[in-house]
Design an enzyme around this catalytic site. Structure first.
Site: not given
Length: 172
Positions: A128-131
């Protein structure tokens, strides 16, 4: 008996530890060193076969051949957090969006700070690409794995992002 299972692997970005529930839903994926990996898995049983699909998709991502994950997700959180996390997986590989833009996409243009808090509590990092969420001025802000890792992940994705026309069909 625990209903949580874990496995870990080393990567160029650090040690990655994933946990799934008894139904195979991904509960968490974090970056930790060897000592922390043992602590985070407390209460869970090591079970590499149960996490084989997770580790296979992570290896594909690290090889630059997977841009989107297809794993069942089962993070704990509030309805608002789930809405933010669902929006995160819609951010295209190798691209970024600001907290404000993400709040607007959720129909809550004044909720950039709340979006930031939900982003910070994302238990399934990378997948879950919070970056991929940045400050409104384009700066790298807040990342549980540290800003150097966030910068490295974004650079990695930009390097491996397919170029337009690179996947042309050989036969039409």
């Amino acid at each position: 008996m625990s209903d949580r299972y874990w496995d870990a692997m080393d990567s160029p970005f650090g040690r990655m530890v994933a946990q799934v529930n008894g139904q195979g839903g991904l509960l968490s994926m974090s970056f930790f060193d060897h000592a922390e990996a043992t602590a985070v898995a407390a209460g869970a049983r090591h079970d590499a076969p149960r996490l084989a699909a997770v580790m296979a998709q992570l290896r594909e991502y690290l090889a630059g051949t997977r841009q989107q994950f297809t794993l069942p997700l089962a993070p704990s959180g509030t309805p608002f957090q789930h809405a933010v996390w669902a929006a995160l997986v819609q951010i295209p590989y190798g691209e970024t969006i600001s907290y404000g833009e993400l709040a607007q996409a959720l129909g809550q243009p004044g909720a950039a700070r709340a979006v930031g808090r939900a982003n910070a509590t994302n238990p399934i990092g990378l997948i879950v690409p919070c970056h991929r969420v940045i400050g409104g001025d384009g700066s790298l802000t807040g990342y549980a794995g540290g800003l150097p890792r966030k910068q490295a992940l974004l650079a990695f994705e930009r390097q491996h992002k397919p170029q337009p026309g690179s996947n042309l069909a050989l036969f039409d």
